[in-house]
Design an enzyme around this catalytic site. Structure first.
Site, PDB file in Angstrom:
ATOM      1  N   TYR A  73      16.463   4.362  15.065  1.00  0.00           N
ATOM      2  CA  TYR A  73      15.062   4.331  15.518  1.00  0.00           C
ATOM      3  C   TYR A  73      14.754   3.069  16.319  1.00  0.00           C
ATOM      4  CZ  TYR A  73      10.114   5.181  15.727  1.00  0.00           C
ATOM      5  OH  TYR A  73       8.853   5.415  16.194  1.00  0.00           O
ATOM      6  N   PHE A 125       2.769   8.548  46.948  1.00  0.00           N
ATOM      7  CA  PHE A 125       3.516   9.597  46.260  1.00  0.00           C
ATOM      8  C   PHE A 125       2.564  10.197  45.228  1.00  0.00           C
ATOM      9  CE2 PHE A 125       6.271  11.474  43.044  1.00  0.00           C
ATOM     10  CZ  PHE A 125       6.959  12.361  43.860  1.00  0.00           C
ATOM     11  N   THR A 126       2.679  11.523  45.017  1.00  0.00           N
ATOM     12  CA  THR A 126       1.686  12.251  44.201  1.00  0.00           C
ATOM     13  C   THR A 126       1.409  11.595  42.843  1.00  0.00           C
ATOM     14  OG1 THR A 126       3.538  13.641  43.521  1.00  0.00           O
ATOM     15  CG2 THR A 126       2.138  14.500  45.267  1.00  0.00           C
ATOM     16  N   ASP A 216       8.706   1.111  43.866  1.00  0.00           N
ATOM     17  CA  ASP A 216       9.041   2.421  43.323  1.00  0.00           C
ATOM     18  C   ASP A 216      10.513   2.585  43.702  1.00  0.00           C
ATOM     19  OD1 ASP A 216       9.669   5.039  42.879  1.00  0.00           O
ATOM     20  OD2 ASP A 216       7.767   5.835  43.608  1.00  0.00           O
ATOM     21  N   LYS A 259      16.579  10.690  39.800  1.00  0.00           N
ATOM     22  CA  LYS A 259      17.157  10.593  41.142  1.00  0.00           C
ATOM     23  C   LYS A 259      18.334   9.607  41.134  1.00  0.00           C
ATOM     24  CE  LYS A 259      12.818  12.318  41.953  1.00  0.00           C
ATOM     25  NZ  LYS A 259      11.535  11.917  41.388  1.00  0.00           N
ATOM     26  N   ARG A 383       6.451  22.770  52.446  1.00  0.00           N
ATOM     27  CA  ARG A 383       5.637  21.562  52.463  1.00  0.00           C
ATOM     28  C   ARG A 383       4.774  21.644  53.702  1.00  0.00           C
ATOM     29  NH1 ARG A 383       5.875  18.623  47.514  1.00  0.00           N
ATOM     30  NH2 ARG A 383       4.908  20.614  47.125  1.00  0.00           N
ATOM     31  N   PHE A 449       0.405  25.563  45.478  1.00  0.00           N
ATOM     32  CA  PHE A 449       1.747  25.909  45.979  1.00  0.00           C
ATOM     33  C   PHE A 449       2.696  26.348  44.866  1.00  0.00           C
ATOM     34  CE2 PHE A 449       3.789  21.969  44.620  1.00  0.00           C
ATOM     35  CZ  PHE A 449       2.727  21.068  44.593  1.00  0.00           C
TER      36      PHE A 449
END
Ligand SMILES: *Cc1c(COP(=O)(O)O)cnc(C)c1O
Length: 458
Positions: A73, A125-126, A216, A259, A383, A449
């Site tokens: 833990y 970025f979203t 980022d 990524k 997009r 979308f």
């Protein structure tokens, strides 16, 4: 003889069969999915280029590491390995593991932003912007103008416009800018990199005004590769050396491990400042878990730590970016309109030019994504106008860019797969006349979308 391409620097130990379907089956599958590639089942897809997020193939070394997961833990040895990898490769003193990138964005935004602050960034970025706004900040784009032009070839299209940045500081005052968020590379501009010179300059301006620099770092290895290839003075440096210098211009970073750390899930927030780290540890227990695991299992931290070292191997990243470039080159040679230059993780098709006879409100990019699937079972992503949504009056936004994204997962597909993708798109391009658009028959009020449904025009 000149080599046709940079071939795979790995061999295959385990295989995952993929769906080989007939045209007739695909006609049914795409009809059932409402002509929306998001609604296809993965079992109906031959080559899946929907996203590079979490779709990486791990190495035998990473899988071996998973067997050494220490699921204690607190104080897991895998956490220490992850911390060490971040320190070695990125140079940051503290690491807070999170369940994925947005978990780190949540922590960073909460500990640094106060109501009324302004956060500059090189294109939004979203999820990054959503967390800034949820904490009362306004996002301001300070990327160079060239980034918004799909045809403008620039080696570092992700760069910050230093005049825009300075003008923003003069306008709102440095006290209202806790940090600048620098994405390396810029996803929404097509995976475009930032130059080392620009990072250094942003750091200098920020230091002068007591503004912190937060990266980022999601695709930082791809950015480092572009610096080695394109920026003077870096050709003989290793990817690890370049990455280390990049990070020396930042005070910390958020990371989506899905990524460039070569894993399927995970992320972290890295920081140098002791006080900020203290605050982050206070919050992470509320949202994620103990500071020594955050949102991750021990085995996942081990796989991430090992993936981080593998990602800075030149042979890995050289192949990765070259494979994207190869797909872009093949399409471009055949006259297919693409966004230039090709970035680090995807090739974008310009659907407005591809189907120049289809008006934007008959969804040329949605149509093209459906046609690519029908032709070859390849899944891509719209997009364009569907992703852009509607304004407050209920009218469609009509974005400048109407694109189809072909995103390449890491270490998953071969050049033979890239050839299938290129050949089928080239065939579609040669047969583009007379293809009709779509009409939308269902849409959700937000982020339409993902679930919108379409039918062919009569
Ligand atoms: C994917 C991504 C994120 C968010 O990370 P998740 O792991 O999906 O939460 C943030 N920034 C960029 C540039 C990304 O591509």
């Amino acid at each position: 003889m000149e080599r046709k391409y940079v071939a795979e620097p790995y061999k295959i130990k385990v295989v995952e069969p993929i769906a080989v379907t007939t045209q007739e089956q695909r006609e049914k599958f795409i009809r059932d999915a409402g002509y929306n590639t998001f609604l296809l089942n993965s079992e109906e897809v031959y080559i899946d280029l929907l996203t590079d997020s979490g779709t990486t193939a791990m190495s035998d070394n990473q899988w071996a590491g998973m067997m050494q997961g220490d699921e204690s833990y607190a104080g897991s040895k895998n956490f220490h390995n992850l911390q060490k990898a971040v320190k070695d490769l990125y140079g940051f003193k503290h690491t807070v593991p999170t369940h994925q990138g947005r978990g780190a964005e949540n922590l960073l935004s909460q500990i640094m932003i106060q109501e009324g602050d302004v956060i500059p960034g090189n294109m939004y970025f979203t999820t990054t912007r959503a967390h800034q706004e949820l904490n009362g900040a306004t996002f301001r784009d300070v990327i160079i103008d060239e980034a918004h032009d799909s045809t403008y070839d620039h080696p570092f299209k992700g760069n910050v416009d230093l005049e825009k940045f300075q003008a923003l500081i003069d306008e709102v005052g440095a006290d209202y800018i806790p940090y600048i968020c620098l994405a390396v590379t810029v996803n929404l501009a097509g995976g475009q990199p930032v130059s080392m010179e620009n990072m250094k300059a942003v750091s200098n301006v920020s230091k002068k005004h007591n503004i912190k620099v937060m990266f980022d770092a999601t695709r930082c290895v791809e950015n480092a590769y572009f610096i080695k290839e394109r920026e003077e003075g870096y050709a003989d440096k290793t990817i690890a050396e370049i990455l280390h210098e990049m990070m020396s211009y930042a005070d910390g970073c958020t990371m989506s491990g899905k990524k460039d750390t070569l894993v399927n899930i995970g992320g972290f927030l890295a920081l140098n400042d002791d006080e900020l780290y203290q605050k982050a540890t206070e919050l992470v227990v509320v949202y994620e878990g103990m500071p020594s695991y955050g949102g991750m299992a021990g085995r996942d931290m081990e796989a991430m730590a090992r993936g981080m070292y593998e990602a800075v191997d030149y042979n890995y990243i050289h192949h990765r970016v070259s494979q994207c470039q190869y797909l872009g080159d093949r399409l471009e040679e055949a006259g297919v309109p693409i966004v230039k230059p090709v970035g680090g993780h995807a090739v974008f098709l310009d659907a407005k030019k591809f189907y120049d006879h289809i008006p934007q409100d008959e969804f040329p990019a949605q149509t093209l994504a459906a046609q690519i699937y029908l032709e070859s079972g390849v899944r891509s992503m719209e997009r364009g106008i569907v992703s852009a949504g509607r304004d407050d009056d209920g009218n469609h936004y009509y974005p400048e860019l109407e694109l189809v994204r072909l995103t390449i997962p890491r270490r998953v597909y071969t050049y033979a797969h890239m050839d299938v993708v290129a050949d089928s798109i080239i065939d579609l391009y040669n047969e583009r006349a007379g293809v009709e658009g779509l009409k939308m028959v269902y849409e959700s009020p937000v982020l339409r979308f993902f679930t919108a449904r379409f039918e062919p025009l009569e």
